[in-house]
Write an enzyme that holds these catalytic residues in place. Structure first.
Site, short mmCIF file in Angstrom:
data_model
loop_
_atom_site.label_atom_id
_atom_site.label_comp_id
_atom_site.label_asym_id
_atom_site.label_seq_id
_atom_site.Cartn_x
_atom_site.Cartn_y
_atom_site.Cartn_z
N TYR A 197 0.95 -1.32 0.15
CA TYR A 197 0.04 -0.13 0.02
C TYR A 197 0.81 1.27 -0.03
O TYR A 197 0.57 2.14 -0.72
CB TYR A 197 -1.00 -0.07 1.23
CG TYR A 197 -1.60 1.29 1.53
CD1 TYR A 197 -1.26 1.95 2.25
CD2 TYR A 197 -2.73 1.47 0.71
CE1 TYR A 197 -1.79 3.40 2.36
CE2 TYR A 197 -3.41 2.76 0.70
CZ TYR A 197 -2.97 3.80 1.61
OH TYR A 197 -3.64 4.82 1.80
N PHE A 251 -7.54 -15.08 -1.83
CA PHE A 251 -8.32 -14.94 -3.11
C PHE A 251 -9.57 -15.76 -2.89
O PHE A 251 -9.84 -16.71 -3.62
CB PHE A 251 -7.39 -15.61 -4.22
CG PHE A 251 -6.52 -14.87 -4.83
CD1 PHE A 251 -6.28 -13.44 -4.62
CD2 PHE A 251 -5.38 -15.24 -5.60
CE1 PHE A 251 -5.39 -12.69 -5.11
CE2 PHE A 251 -4.31 -14.58 -6.16
CZ PHE A 251 -4.30 -13.28 -5.87
N PRO A 252 -10.00 -15.69 -1.48
CA PRO A 252 -11.23 -16.43 -1.21
C PRO A 252 -12.45 -16.35 -2.28
O PRO A 252 -13.15 -17.14 -2.18
CB PRO A 252 -11.76 -16.03 0.23
CG PRO A 252 -11.20 -14.37 0.35
CD PRO A 252 -9.72 -14.37 -0.49
N LEU A 253 -12.27 -15.58 -2.98
CA LEU A 253 -13.52 -15.14 -4.05
C LEU A 253 -13.00 -15.31 -5.45
O LEU A 253 -13.54 -14.88 -6.47
CB LEU A 253 -14.18 -13.81 -3.70
CG LEU A 253 -14.87 -13.34 -2.76
CD1 LEU A 253 -15.47 -12.10 -2.64
CD2 LEU A 253 -16.03 -14.61 -2.58
N GLY A 254 -11.72 -15.86 -5.63
CA GLY A 254 -11.01 -16.13 -6.90
C GLY A 254 -9.85 -14.85 -7.14
O GLY A 254 -9.41 -15.08 -8.39
N GLY A 255 -9.96 -14.03 -6.23
CA GLY A 255 -8.68 -12.92 -6.72
C GLY A 255 -9.24 -12.29 -7.85
O GLY A 255 -10.22 -11.69 -8.43
N PHE A 256 -8.08 -12.32 -8.87
CA PHE A 256 -8.35 -11.46 -10.18
C PHE A 256 -8.96 -12.36 -11.10
O PHE A 256 -9.29 -11.75 -12.24
CB PHE A 256 -6.94 -11.39 -10.50
CG PHE A 256 -5.97 -10.44 -9.76
CD1 PHE A 256 -6.06 -8.95 -9.79
CD2 PHE A 256 -5.07 -10.91 -8.56
CE1 PHE A 256 -5.64 -8.43 -9.22
CE2 PHE A 256 -4.37 -10.02 -7.96
CZ PHE A 256 -4.67 -8.52 -8.21
N PRO A 264 -12.68 -13.93 -10.68
CA PRO A 264 -13.68 -14.01 -9.74
C PRO A 264 -14.29 -15.37 -10.23
O PRO A 264 -14.55 -15.92 -11.20
CB PRO A 264 -14.65 -13.01 -10.06
CG PRO A 264 -13.91 -11.96 -10.55
CD PRO A 264 -12.65 -12.53 -11.29
N1 LIG Z 1 -0.55 -13.34 1.16
C1 LIG Z 1 -0.63 -13.15 0.04
O1 LIG Z 1 0.26 -13.17 -0.92
C2 LIG Z 1 -1.88 -12.26 -0.55
C3 LIG Z 1 -2.02 -12.40 -1.93
C4 LIG Z 1 -3.31 -11.88 -2.18
C5 LIG Z 1 -4.16 -11.36 -1.30
N2 LIG Z 1 -3.89 -11.61 -0.10
C6 LIG Z 1 -4.92 -10.86 0.63
O2 LIG Z 1 -6.25 -11.64 0.60
C7 LIG Z 1 -7.25 -10.68 0.55
C8 LIG Z 1 -8.38 -11.17 -0.32
O3 LIG Z 1 -7.96 -11.43 -1.74
P1 LIG Z 1 -8.36 -10.48 -2.76
O4 LIG Z 1 -8.97 -9.18 -2.61
O5 LIG Z 1 -7.17 -10.31 -3.65
O6 LIG Z 1 -9.17 -11.45 -3.87
P2 LIG Z 1 -10.79 -11.94 -3.36
O7 LIG Z 1 -11.20 -11.46 -1.92
O8 LIG Z 1 -10.92 -13.28 -3.68
O9 LIG Z 1 -11.56 -11.16 -4.45
C9 LIG Z 1 -11.58 -9.86 -4.62
C10 LIG Z 1 -12.24 -9.29 -5.88
O10 LIG Z 1 -13.59 -9.77 -5.87
C11 LIG Z 1 -14.62 -8.80 -6.01
N3 LIG Z 1 -15.56 -8.76 -5.12
C12 LIG Z 1 -15.42 -8.80 -3.77
N4 LIG Z 1 -16.71 -8.93 -3.27
C13 LIG Z 1 -17.62 -9.18 -4.39
C14 LIG Z 1 -19.00 -9.44 -3.99
N5 LIG Z 1 -19.88 -9.41 -3.33
N6 LIG Z 1 -19.70 -9.31 -5.59
C15 LIG Z 1 -18.90 -9.34 -6.52
N7 LIG Z 1 -17.65 -9.20 -6.69
C16 LIG Z 1 -16.93 -9.09 -5.58
C17 LIG Z 1 -13.62 -7.49 -5.61
O11 LIG Z 1 -14.25 -6.43 -6.38
P3 LIG Z 1 -14.68 -5.05 -6.13
O12 LIG Z 1 -13.45 -4.26 -5.54
O13 LIG Z 1 -15.49 -4.46 -7.35
O14 LIG Z 1 -15.77 -5.39 -4.92
C18 LIG Z 1 -12.42 -7.89 -6.04
O15 LIG Z 1 -12.15 -7.99 -7.54
C19 LIG Z 1 -6.70 -9.43 0.02
O16 LIG Z 1 -7.37 -8.16 0.15
C20 LIG Z 1 -5.42 -9.27 0.67
O17 LIG Z 1 -5.59 -8.71 2.03
C21 LIG Z 1 -2.81 -12.03 0.48
#
Ligand SMILES: NC(=O)c1ccc[n+]([C@@H]2O[C@H](COP(=O)([O-])OP(=O)(O)OC[C@H]3O[C@@H](n4cnc5c(N)ncnc54)[C@H](OP(=O)(O)O)[C@@H]3O)[C@@H](O)[C@H]2O)c1
Length: 270
Positions: free
Chosen positions: A63, A192-197, A199
């Site tokens: 960030y 990536f609980p929702l599939g990350g990049f 979805p």
């Molecule tokens: N340790 C590591 O290497 C690592 C790597 C990646 C991530 N992380 C952590 O894991 C967290 C979760 O991963 P992530 O944010 O990358 O992926 P994610 O939670 O799997 O998915 C986020 C994506 O889903 C969309 N989304 C979320 N809620 C939604 C909904 N209700 N309906 C439709 N689309 C929805 C978001 O878009 P919108 O913004 O439009 O809602 C965003 O594009 C991150 O925030 C980070 O803190 C850790």
């Protein structure tokens, strides 16, 4: 009782957290790097998460505005000085005297294009983090993008309070690891609980969601909550609407036959 309370709680080290939390990576700027495009909107999402009772927020190391792509590349195999600097940068950016949990992310295999965790010792960087913990800058240490062998190596160096690897309905390489960690009382925090990049998209998921009058993303999160008691969720979003929708998954009851159908998604993905 707030909605989030219904997700239950689990011990992260000696701190009890609610199982449904929030991941802040999506608040960063374009490509999830740098400062947010709309700082007010980003703050609104964070305020809403707190107002809804969330007490486990995962912040992203990327960030800080001082972090450039070049620095991130150099940090693939960080020197002790770079790791120490990263902890100080995090403290300054977050306005804290001590970081609650620092997840060390293994970068083994990343330069060779590996899609998931790759074997390789994490002893050197983890020893540096353990020293920073002794100095009082870091309260607890977790691991990310790691194999079972690396977790075992890590646990010989310091207490490991959580493991953060990629996992969701369609990406279940860590099924056995989750169960092993559950037996040891160690939280597993899927990223990536929702599939990350990419979805999550599946006709089974959509059908189950329609039947339960829920959204596919809510069902995907409810499935994770049901998957094992040590699974802690940090779904990411930049939208207050999506945040509320995601947090409402704590109230979604998945019947046994829905679980059976959803489990087939993992079986069908290599
Ligand atoms: N340790 C590591 O290497 C690592 C790597 C990646 C991530 N992380 C952590 O894991 C967290 C979760 O991963 P992530 O944010 O990358 O992926 P994610 O939670 O799997 O998915 C986020 C994506 O889903 C969309 N989304 C979320 N809620 C939604 C909904 N209700 N309906 C439709 N689309 C929805 C978001 O878009 P919108 O913004 O439009 O809602 C965003 O594009 C991150 O925030 C980070 O803190 C850790």
């Amino acid at each position: 009782m707030s909605t989030v309370d219904q997700s239950g709680t689990f011990a992260l080290g000696n701190r009890i957290v609610k199982r449904l939390g929030y991941g802040a990576m999506r608040l960063a700027g374009p490509g999830v790097f740098g400062p947010p495009k709309d700082p007010d909107a980003a703050v609104a999402v964070l305020r809403e998460a707190i107002a809804c009772g969330v007490n486990h927020i995962d912040t992203s190391d990327y960030y800080g505005p001082h972090v450039t792509n070049q620095l991130i590349r150099e940090a693939l195999h960080p020197s002790p000085e770079e790791l120490t600097q990263a902890v100080h940068d995090n403290l300054r950016n977050l306005g804290l005297d001590v970081l609650d949990v620092v997840n060390f992310r293994s970068m083994h295999g990343v330069d060779a294009g590996s899609q998931g965790p790759a074997e390789g010792s994490i002893e050197a960087p983890l020893t540096v983090l353990a020293e920073l913990q002794h100095k009082g800058l870091v309260r607890r240490i977790g691991l990310s993008n790691v194999t079972p062998a690396q977790i075992a190596e890590g646990r010989r160096i310091c207490e490991i309070v959580c493991v953060q690897n990629e996992y969701n309905l369609a990406h279940r390489a860590n099924d056995a690891l989750i169960d092993d960690l559950a037996r040891d009382g160690i939280p597993y925090v899927p990223y990536f609980p929702l599939g990350g990049f990419n979805p999550l998209q599946s006709s089974i998921l959509s059908k189950v969601a329609a039947r339960l009058d829920a959204t596919p993303m809510q069902v995907a999160l409810a499935w994770l909550l049901r998957r094992a008691p040590n699974v802690l969720l940090i779904p990411g979003t930049s939208s207050v609407t999506h945040l509320r929708e995601n947090l409402a998954s704590a109230e979604l009851n998945l019947p046994g036959d829905a679980m059976t159908s959803l489990n087939e998604i993992g079986d069908s993905v290599p």
